[in-house]
Design a protein around this motif. Sequence first.
Motif, short mmCIF file in Angstrom:
data_model
loop_
_atom_site.label_atom_id
_atom_site.label_comp_id
_atom_site.label_asym_id
_atom_site.label_seq_id
_atom_site.Cartn_x
_atom_site.Cartn_y
_atom_site.Cartn_z
N PHE A 169 0.83 -1.20 0.00
CA PHE A 169 0.00 0.00 0.00
C PHE A 169 0.87 1.26 0.00
O PHE A 169 2.07 1.22 0.28
N ASP A 170 0.22 2.39 -0.28
CA ASP A 170 0.84 3.68 0.02
C ASP A 170 0.89 3.84 1.54
O ASP A 170 0.18 3.16 2.28
N ASP A 171 1.73 4.77 1.99
CA ASP A 171 1.85 5.02 3.42
C ASP A 171 0.49 5.38 4.01
O ASP A 171 -0.28 6.14 3.41
N LEU A 172 0.22 4.83 5.20
CA LEU A 172 -1.03 5.11 5.90
C LEU A 172 -0.72 5.95 7.13
O LEU A 172 -0.43 5.43 8.21
N GLY A 173 -0.74 7.28 6.97
CA GLY A 173 -0.39 8.15 8.07
C GLY A 173 1.06 7.93 8.47
O GLY A 173 1.98 8.06 7.65
N PHE A 174 1.28 7.60 9.74
CA PHE A 174 2.65 7.37 10.22
C PHE A 174 3.16 5.97 9.90
O PHE A 174 4.34 5.67 10.12
N LEU A 175 2.32 5.10 9.35
CA LEU A 175 2.73 3.75 8.98
C LEU A 175 3.36 3.77 7.59
O LEU A 175 2.72 4.13 6.60
N LYS A 176 4.64 3.39 7.54
CA LYS A 176 5.37 3.38 6.28
C LYS A 176 5.47 1.96 5.73
O LYS A 176 5.57 1.00 6.47
#
Length: 349
Positions: A169-176
Amino acid sequence: MKRLLLIAMALFATATAFAYNPPVGGENIFYFADPELLSGGASATGGALHVVVPASIAFNPALPALNQRTAVNASYSLAFDTKTESPWAHFIQLGAIIPTKWCVFAGTAQLSFADMNRMQLGDTFVFRAGASKDITDRLSVGANIYAGFYFAHNSDFTVGADLGAVYNFDDLGFLKNPRLGLSFINLGKPLSGSYEVQGLDGTSNAVSYPSILTPRLSFSATFFEVNGFSGSFSTDLSSPAFQNLVLDASLGFAYRSLVQVSFGWSMNMQELAHGCAMNMPSVGVRIRFVINSSKLSSRHEDWEESEMGPSLAWQDMYNGIHVISTGVQLDLGLADTAAPEIILWNGEE
């Protein structure tokens, strides 16, 4: 679509036809032999640190799809019981990952000699071979075939296939770098209990392990990166034979991918229901360093900066069964991390 539903229903009926009674540790037999898998890498997304070894295909055959370098791997694990007088158990694993222009091939072979009083896995040999490919920049798929033998009390065999996919996925907020993994493993004939190995119930022989038709869903991501230090996590949920629920979780920390420390933990609901002690978290350490391998072949200049990754892991299982695992992986060549250079003209007017 109807055909797929009929196949799924047939597989479900086949799975439920087996009485669920694997030996203690039977669902984990494929990760005992490798320190990366023992310390949290037994995951459909490669664990918190996304370290892919050949034996990773036992949990998701799509995992090696993005590997750019040929890798060879060897590992050994020793298990001993401090609570009862019991023979020591030995696990040996050899494997390789071979990228080609069409796909990435991977293979692994595992020998297990484990006839412990509290974890009777028996003596087994299982070989897996798989192929994986990145379909898009985000999606990778893969498939395995496997075969194996039990050669202690009486004998038996296993044969089947595994399927899997990984989506980035693309980054989800602070989740890289979040990843989602889905696999269906052990689609075939399991070790079916024509030999004398004690199952979970403690009285009758073990049957069907690792369990036929095990779906596994995984999510992993990096939650911080500061000055070369990073922290990541992964969670897996699987349902062996649709008659059990197993939670696997891992937490990993790394410094510029040179030093990696990982922790893994597993909770098997059926084992807990049958009175087995809760597993303690595992811990593993991996160090990577560059070696000059130009002498391996004068024709392969790109092998001059290969990497070697020795690793070590330990876990206390079932209140007193200690597993110590060590291994090494050699990645041949330098990883290609630069985008291709495209020259539209030579600079002349």
